[in-house]
Design a protein around this motif. Structure first.
Motif, mmCIF file in Angstrom:
data_model
loop_
_atom_site.group_PDB
_atom_site.id
_atom_site.type_symbol
_atom_site.label_atom_id
_atom_site.label_comp_id
_atom_site.label_asym_id
_atom_site.label_seq_id
_atom_site.Cartn_x
_atom_site.Cartn_y
_atom_site.Cartn_z
ATOM 1 N N MET A 1 37.624 78.596 73.154
ATOM 2 C CA MET A 1 38.239 78.829 71.834
ATOM 3 C C MET A 1 39.689 78.311 71.850
ATOM 4 S SD MET A 1 38.691 82.432 69.739
ATOM 5 C CE MET A 1 36.973 82.775 69.421
ATOM 6 N N SER A 2 40.052 77.480 70.845
ATOM 7 C CA SER A 2 41.408 76.910 70.807
ATOM 8 C C SER A 2 42.428 77.986 70.441
ATOM 9 C CB SER A 2 41.452 75.786 69.774
ATOM 10 O OG SER A 2 41.404 76.340 68.474
ATOM 11 N N GLY A 3 43.736 77.636 70.640
ATOM 12 C CA GLY A 3 44.789 78.603 70.310
ATOM 13 C C GLY A 3 44.772 78.979 68.843
ATOM 14 N N GLN A 4 44.555 77.976 67.970
ATOM 15 C CA GLN A 4 44.534 78.255 66.529
ATOM 16 C C GLN A 4 43.352 79.146 66.158
ATOM 17 O OE1 GLN A 4 45.351 75.591 63.431
ATOM 18 N NE2 GLN A 4 46.646 74.234 64.594
ATOM 19 N N ALA A 5 42.191 78.896 66.785
ATOM 20 C CA ALA A 5 41.006 79.711 66.497
ATOM 21 C C ALA A 5 41.227 81.144 66.966
ATOM 22 C CB ALA A 5 39.787 79.109 67.168
ATOM 23 N N LEU A 6 41.862 81.282 68.145
ATOM 24 C CA LEU A 6 42.149 82.626 68.660
ATOM 25 C C LEU A 6 43.128 83.347 67.720
ATOM 26 C CD1 LEU A 6 41.655 84.551 71.068
ATOM 27 C CD2 LEU A 6 43.731 83.638 72.099
ATOM 28 N N GLY A 7 44.150 82.609 67.272
ATOM 29 C CA GLY A 7 45.108 83.181 66.321
ATOM 30 C C GLY A 7 44.429 83.619 65.053
ATOM 31 N N LEU A 8 43.499 82.794 64.571
ATOM 32 C CA LEU A 8 42.728 83.138 63.373
ATOM 33 C C LEU A 8 41.962 84.440 63.578
ATOM 34 C CD1 LEU A 8 40.333 80.748 61.430
ATOM 35 C CD2 LEU A 8 39.529 82.921 62.236
ATOM 36 N N ALA A 9 41.197 84.500 64.695
ATOM 37 C CA ALA A 9 40.342 85.665 64.942
ATOM 38 C C ALA A 9 41.175 86.936 65.090
ATOM 39 C CB ALA A 9 39.500 85.433 66.195
ATOM 40 N N VAL A 10 42.269 86.870 65.854
ATOM 41 C CA VAL A 10 43.105 88.052 66.085
ATOM 42 C C VAL A 10 43.770 88.504 64.778
ATOM 43 C CG1 VAL A 10 45.191 88.898 67.253
ATOM 44 C CG2 VAL A 10 43.506 87.557 68.518
ATOM 45 N N SER A 11 44.324 87.545 64.019
ATOM 46 C CA SER A 11 45.028 87.886 62.785
ATOM 47 C C SER A 11 44.079 88.528 61.778
ATOM 48 C CB SER A 11 45.652 86.645 62.150
ATOM 49 O OG SER A 11 46.523 86.041 63.049
ATOM 50 N N VAL A 12 42.914 87.896 61.587
ATOM 51 C CA VAL A 12 41.956 88.428 60.601
ATOM 52 C C VAL A 12 41.437 89.789 61.058
ATOM 53 C CG1 VAL A 12 39.696 88.053 59.537
ATOM 54 C CG2 VAL A 12 41.307 86.160 59.715
ATOM 55 N N PHE A 13 41.143 89.931 62.354
ATOM 56 C CA PHE A 13 40.631 91.210 62.862
ATOM 57 C C PHE A 13 41.659 92.330 62.638
ATOM 58 C CE2 PHE A 13 40.017 94.501 66.024
ATOM 59 C CZ PHE A 13 38.657 94.728 65.968
ATOM 60 N N LEU A 14 42.922 92.069 63.010
ATOM 61 C CA LEU A 14 43.958 93.111 62.879
ATOM 62 C C LEU A 14 44.220 93.452 61.404
ATOM 63 C CD1 LEU A 14 46.634 92.144 65.557
ATOM 64 C CD2 LEU A 14 44.990 94.017 65.642
ATOM 65 N N ALA A 15 44.353 92.403 60.565
ATOM 66 C CA ALA A 15 44.612 92.643 59.143
ATOM 67 C C ALA A 15 43.476 93.444 58.527
ATOM 68 C CB ALA A 15 44.776 91.311 58.406
ATOM 69 N N CYS A 16 42.258 93.067 58.878
ATOM 70 C CA CYS A 16 41.088 93.727 58.313
ATOM 71 C C CYS A 16 40.990 95.173 58.808
ATOM 72 C CB CYS A 16 39.858 92.935 58.732
ATOM 73 S SG CYS A 16 38.522 93.098 57.601
ATOM 74 N N ALA A 17 41.286 95.380 60.098
ATOM 75 C CA ALA A 17 41.212 96.737 60.655
ATOM 76 C C ALA A 17 42.222 97.660 59.972
ATOM 77 C CB ALA A 17 41.463 96.693 62.162
ATOM 78 N N VAL A 18 43.449 97.159 59.769
ATOM 79 C CA VAL A 18 44.486 97.977 59.137
ATOM 80 C C VAL A 18 44.078 98.354 57.711
ATOM 81 C CG1 VAL A 18 46.825 97.892 58.201
ATOM 82 C CG2 VAL A 18 46.408 97.109 60.501
ATOM 83 N N GLU A 19 43.600 97.365 56.937
ATOM 84 C CA GLU A 19 43.215 97.650 55.552
ATOM 85 C C GLU A 19 41.982 98.552 55.513
ATOM 86 O OE1 GLU A 19 45.133 97.002 53.236
ATOM 87 O OE2 GLU A 19 46.339 95.289 53.829
ATOM 88 N N ALA A 20 41.074 98.377 56.485
ATOM 89 C CA ALA A 20 39.867 99.208 56.522
ATOM 90 C C ALA A 20 40.220 100.665 56.826
ATOM 91 C CB ALA A 20 38.883 98.675 57.558
ATOM 92 N N VAL A 21 41.204 100.872 57.700
ATOM 93 C CA VAL A 21 41.639 102.245 58.005
ATOM 94 C C VAL A 21 42.152 102.913 56.724
ATOM 95 C CG1 VAL A 21 43.462 103.583 59.162
ATOM 96 C CG2 VAL A 21 42.154 101.897 60.447
ATOM 97 N N GLU A 22 42.927 102.167 55.929
ATOM 98 C CA GLU A 22 43.480 102.728 54.692
ATOM 99 C C GLU A 22 42.366 103.020 53.685
ATOM 100 O OE1 GLU A 22 46.584 100.059 53.453
ATOM 101 O OE2 GLU A 22 47.738 100.403 55.278
ATOM 102 N N ALA A 23 41.377 102.105 53.592
ATOM 103 C CA ALA A 23 40.265 102.320 52.659
ATOM 104 C C ALA A 23 39.426 103.523 53.091
ATOM 105 C CB ALA A 23 39.405 101.062 52.587
#
Lengths: 252, 68
Positions: A1-23
């Motif tokens: 997995m490239s650096g950009q792909a890893l950045g994508l996966a980590v960013s989306v996972f964290l953003a989604c987890a935070v918003e999901a906790v609030e929901a």
């Protein structure tokens, strides 16, 4: 997995987890105090609207010319990223209350009780609050996942990271049946803000016609630089804040 | 019309959040990058602009907090 792909996966996972906790906190509050059935129906309808939004916007985004896409994506990520980072820095410096899921749960539950008697059948209050909560928290994640995914032509990876985060948080919420107060939301929001801002700078500049020295490797400098600058701002503004209890309302 | 206004306000709130100055600054910075890139490599414009916008945004929030 490239650096950009890893950045994508980590960013989306964290953003989604935070918003999901609030929901999850909102759905738990109205489900417990009003009606589980109505809250879950509201939640389900919001998920269908979010899925439809993704299905409509996804193909249109990926069909844009790459420079236009990068300019649009970079600008949008920067606007969102700077909002996340601003709140995280203000919280870190003591200028804004830390996000507290237990406090938000108590406020939502008290408002649900004060909303009057429950209706037989579909409870409008529980449905509406759960629907709005999931839709509003989810919309930002849909935009982040779509823009990240479309720009790297990896919408599938972004969707998988988002789905994994929602599944993990939902399972944890069902297991605990209480607000997920132990999730380090404030630190996660800081991290997401740094990632969105860094990728926004990178893609926005490329889309506007700039070329980075070192190409994609410039991200390896940008991310730590944004992190260091943000931590520096926390330190500077924390030093300027007199010791006092933070009394302001808890905001999303 | 009221519904249209509410929808427009909702979209504005969603995109610009509680700091429209920073959102407008991002648009200006992207425009400046495009203009500078006609003459030279413009990679340095966005990092400088974002650092300035973020610091100003925090400073404004800190100042309004002290005035409350």
């Amino acid at each position: 997995m490239s650096g950009q792909a890893l950045g994508l996966a980590v960013s989306v996972f964290l953003a989604c987890a935070v918003e999901a906790v609030e929901a999850v906190t909102i759905v738990l509050a109205v489900g417990t105090t009003r009606s589980w059935r109505s809250a879950l129906i509201g939640c389900g309808v919001a998920v269908i609207v979010l899925a439809a939004t993704t299905a409509i916007l996804g193909p249109r985004l990926t069909s844009l010319p790459i420079d236009t896409l990068r300019l649009f994506v970079g600008g949008l990520l920067l606007v969102f990223g700077l909002q996340w980072l601003r709140k995280a820095i203000l919280r870190g410096a003591g200028l804004k209350a830390q996000h507290d899921e237990e406090e938000i749960y108590r406020e939502e539950a008290a408002a649900a009780v004060a909303a009057g008697p429950r209706h037989q059948g579909l409870d409008g209050y529980a449905f509406t609050i759960a629907f709005k909560g999931v839709l509003l928290e989810g919309l930002e994640v849909v935009f982040i996942a779509l823009t990240f995914g479309a720009n790297q032509n990896r919408v599938g990876l972004a969707a998988a990271a988002a789905a994994a985060a929602v599944l993990l948080v939902t399972v944890a919420g069902v297991a605990v049946r209480a607000p997920l107060a132990k999730v380090p939301e404030n630190a996660m929001k800081f991290g997401v803000g740094v990632m969105l801002t860094s990728f926004g700078i990178f893609w926005g500049a490329e889309g506007a016609g700039a070329s980075w020295p070192g190409g994609d490797a410039a991200l390896l400098v940008l991310v730590p630089a944004v992190l260091a600058f943000s931590l520096g701002l926390v330190r500077i503004f924390r030093a300027s804040v007199p010791e006092r209890p933070v009394m302001e309302a808890v905001e999303a | 019309m009221n519904r249209l206004g509410a929808a427009a306000a909702g979209i504005w709130e969603f995109v610009a959040g509680d700091d429209w100055v920073t959102a407008a600054g991002v648009v200006l910075a992207l425009g400046l990058t495009a203009a500078v890139s006609e003459e030279t490599s413009a990679w340095f414009v966005m990092p400088l602009a974002v650092a300035l916008l973020l610091a100003l945004s925090i400073w404004r929030a800190a100042r309004s907090d002290r005035h409350d």
